[in-house]
Design a protein around this motif. Structure first.
Motif, PDB file in Angstrom:
ATOM      1  N   THR A 143      67.779 -29.428  92.173  1.00  0.00           N
ATOM      2  CA  THR A 143      68.654 -28.806  92.527  1.00  0.00           C
ATOM      3  C   THR A 143      69.774 -27.321  91.776  1.00  0.00           C
ATOM      4  O   THR A 143      70.391 -26.906  92.244  1.00  0.00           O
ATOM      5  CB  THR A 143      69.872 -29.818  93.420  1.00  0.00           C
ATOM      6  N   MET A 144      69.405 -27.717  90.601  1.00  0.00           N
ATOM      7  CA  MET A 144      69.924 -26.796  89.707  1.00  0.00           C
ATOM      8  C   MET A 144      69.340 -25.736  89.912  1.00  0.00           C
ATOM      9  O   MET A 144      68.163 -25.182  90.426  1.00  0.00           O
ATOM     10  CB  MET A 144      69.186 -27.073  87.899  1.00  0.00           C
ATOM     11  N   PRO A 145      70.783 -24.173  90.120  1.00  0.00           N
ATOM     12  CA  PRO A 145      69.923 -23.309  90.244  1.00  0.00           C
ATOM     13  C   PRO A 145      68.743 -22.956  89.299  1.00  0.00           C
ATOM     14  O   PRO A 145      68.401 -22.932  88.450  1.00  0.00           O
ATOM     15  CB  PRO A 145      71.226 -22.906  89.353  1.00  0.00           C
ATOM     16  N   LYS A 146      68.202 -21.764  90.017  1.00  0.00           N
ATOM     17  CA  LYS A 146      66.408 -21.756  89.081  1.00  0.00           C
ATOM     18  C   LYS A 146      66.957 -21.137  87.776  1.00  0.00           C
ATOM     19  O   LYS A 146      66.533 -20.958  87.056  1.00  0.00           O
ATOM     20  CB  LYS A 146      65.812 -20.567  90.003  1.00  0.00           C
ATOM     21  N   SER A 147      68.043 -20.093  87.840  1.00  0.00           N
ATOM     22  CA  SER A 147      68.885 -19.560  87.115  1.00  0.00           C
ATOM     23  C   SER A 147      68.459 -20.336  85.036  1.00  0.00           C
ATOM     24  O   SER A 147      68.799 -20.300  84.012  1.00  0.00           O
ATOM     25  CB  SER A 147      70.209 -18.551  86.724  1.00  0.00           C
ATOM     26  N   ARG A 148      69.166 -21.580  85.506  1.00  0.00           N
ATOM     27  CA  ARG A 148      69.409 -22.944  85.413  1.00  0.00           C
ATOM     28  C   ARG A 148      67.748 -23.695  84.597  1.00  0.00           C
ATOM     29  O   ARG A 148      67.981 -24.667  84.015  1.00  0.00           O
ATOM     30  CB  ARG A 148      70.543 -23.473  84.953  1.00  0.00           C
ATOM     31  N   GLY A 149      66.595 -23.245  85.239  1.00  0.00           N
ATOM     32  CA  GLY A 149      65.551 -23.668  85.196  1.00  0.00           C
ATOM     33  C   GLY A 149      65.333 -24.923  86.110  1.00  0.00           C
ATOM     34  O   GLY A 149      64.127 -25.753  86.057  1.00  0.00           O
TER      35      GLY A 149
END
Ligand SMILES: [Zn+2]
Length: 142
Positions: free
Chosen positions: A28-34
């Motif tokens: 669920t972490m944004p793609k921008s944060r890996g």
């Protein structure tokens, strides 16, 4: 209510030390944060190495485990399924005894709740090793 006709077994294809919370965080972490940037985690249930069954997505909701099948599926996952000591993380059935027991308990419960649903492995729908064993055959009699 959704119609459930498939119960799909997965592995995390990562370290056996990970917790269910670790997996949900990555999904669920944004793609921008890996992360994967998904709205909901990939699995309804995650079974940790110690056998603990963690409910991560309500059964009434769609989870993100198996492309093209999620609408009518419950996705169940155990932590592990690869040899992290080896290059390329080759698939290995490293389910702990506790995980095997919990998988049986959970899959039996789901089969009772959704009697017309069949048990599959992710590999039955994709060119993947997931869940690193033949779930369809192993659980054919549940
Ligand atoms: Zn999978």
């Amino acid at each position: 209510m959704r119609t459930i006709d498939k119960i799909i077994v997965h592995c995390t294809a990562g370290s056996q030390r990970n917790t269910a919370a670790d997996v949900v965080r990555i999904h669920t972490m944004p793609k921008s944060r890996g992360g994967n940037g998904w709205k909901v985690a990939g699995y309804h249930y995650i079974i940790e190495a110690n056998g603990k069954i963690v409910s991560t997505v309500p059964e009434t909701e769609v989870s993100n485990g198996c492309y093209g099948q999620n609408q009518h599926a419950i996705n169940v996952c155990y932590i592990g399924g690869v040899d992290i000591a080896k290059r390329g993380l080759p698939p290995v059935d490293n389910r702990t005894e506790a995980q095997k027991k919990s998988l049986l308990v959970l899959l039996k419960r789901l089969r009772e709740k959704y009697p017309t649903a069949k048990i599959y492995g992710h590999r039955d729908f994709a060119k993947k090793a997931c869940p690193s064993f033949d779930a369809k055959t192993e659980y054919a009699d549940l």
